[in-house]
Design a protein around this motif. Sequence first.
Motif, PDB file in Angstrom:
ATOM      1  N   ASP A 152     -22.897  -9.104  14.621  1.00 21.84           N
ATOM      2  CA  ASP A 152     -22.148  -9.294  15.860  1.00 21.84           C
ATOM      3  C   ASP A 152     -21.101 -10.391  15.702  1.00 21.84           C
ATOM      4  O   ASP A 152     -19.954 -10.258  16.160  1.00 21.84           O
ATOM      5  CB  ASP A 152     -23.097  -9.644  17.010  1.00 21.84           C
ATOM      6  N   ALA A 153     -21.495 -11.479  15.048  1.00 13.95           N
ATOM      7  CA  ALA A 153     -20.570 -12.593  14.835  1.00 13.95           C
ATOM      8  C   ALA A 153     -19.428 -12.174  13.923  1.00 13.95           C
ATOM      9  O   ALA A 153     -18.266 -12.550  14.148  1.00 13.95           O
ATOM     10  CB  ALA A 153     -21.317 -13.786  14.232  1.00 13.95           C
ATOM     11  N   THR A 211     -18.246  -9.126  13.529  1.00 15.59           N
ATOM     12  CA  THR A 211     -17.375  -8.214  14.271  1.00 15.59           C
ATOM     13  C   THR A 211     -16.460  -8.976  15.221  1.00 15.59           C
ATOM     14  O   THR A 211     -15.252  -8.689  15.319  1.00 15.59           O
ATOM     15  CB  THR A 211     -18.229  -7.211  15.067  1.00 15.59           C
ATOM     16  N   GLU A 212     -17.034  -9.954  15.920  1.00 19.76           N
ATOM     17  CA  GLU A 212     -16.239 -10.741  16.869  1.00 19.76           C
ATOM     18  C   GLU A 212     -15.163 -11.544  16.158  1.00 19.76           C
ATOM     19  O   GLU A 212     -13.998 -11.579  16.597  1.00 19.76           O
ATOM     20  CB  GLU A 212     -17.152 -11.680  17.655  1.00 19.76           C
ATOM     21  N   THR A 213     -15.527 -12.182  15.047  1.00 22.29           N
ATOM     22  CA  THR A 213     -14.562 -13.001  14.313  1.00 22.29           C
ATOM     23  C   THR A 213     -13.463 -12.134  13.715  1.00 22.29           C
ATOM     24  O   THR A 213     -12.287 -12.510  13.732  1.00 22.29           O
ATOM     25  CB  THR A 213     -15.273 -13.795  13.205  1.00 22.29           C
ATOM     26  N   GLY A 250     -12.359  -9.380  14.908  1.00 20.70           N
ATOM     27  CA  GLY A 250     -11.477  -9.027  16.017  1.00 20.70           C
ATOM     28  C   GLY A 250     -10.561 -10.162  16.396  1.00 20.70           C
ATOM     29  O   GLY A 250      -9.363  -9.954  16.650  1.00 20.70           O
ATOM     30  N   ASP A 251     -11.105 -11.378  16.420  1.00 18.01           N
ATOM     31  CA  ASP A 251     -10.297 -12.556  16.755  1.00 18.01           C
ATOM     32  C   ASP A 251      -9.166 -12.754  15.750  1.00 18.01           C
ATOM     33  O   ASP A 251      -8.083 -13.234  16.105  1.00 18.01           O
ATOM     34  CB  ASP A 251     -11.172 -13.812  16.801  1.00 18.01           C
TER      35      ASP A 251
END
Length: 211
Positions: free
Chosen positions: A88-89, A91-93, A95-96
């Motif tokens: 999850d981390a 994927t989020e990073t 995207g950022d």
Amino acid sequence: VDAVSETAGDLGVAPEISGSVIEAAQGAFDSAIASGASPQDAFDAAGNAAGEAYGDPLEAIGEAAGAAFSEALAEGATPEEAFSAAADAATETAGDLGVAPEISGPVIEAAQGAFDSAIADGASPEEAFEAAGNAAGEAYGDPLEAIGEAAGAAFSEALAEGATPEEAFSAAADAFSETAGDYGFPPELVDPVIGAAQEAFDSAIADGASP
């Protein structure tokens, strides 16, 4: 370059980052041209220098995933739950950082497969996570190489289809920009490379150089 530096500042990119990246790209391009390289080769050299100066987005993604994994384990999560937190981390990073899902998705899938396989073979959570990281790196590949190959292929294909040198260079620049964006390199750091290359390419063609 001045306009690009200003835009980078407006977008929150620190001057010590954007400035060094632009400087590295310009230096590599000028050096290649001075050494007799073609505009296309100098363009690739500038792109490589910019990418190296900016760093690899995969490193930041890996650090975020590692921190989430360790934190989850420390809080009593199972290895599977910890890896889910890491994914999850990541994927989020990704995207950022602007990494395209078609790039980050397969990388995370490869990491998941390696992690599950290692756990099934009796590896410790830490060993399995290391295996996952190795798989992710292999799946991600070398972004600078991919960017250069995309630009070179677009340039050659355009020429083969009868495009003028200027049109072929435009196609290469578009492919360079698109692929760099897919890998998470922001426009404010890519555009100076393209701008410098465009200027030198136009000048060389005007002086009678071959494409």
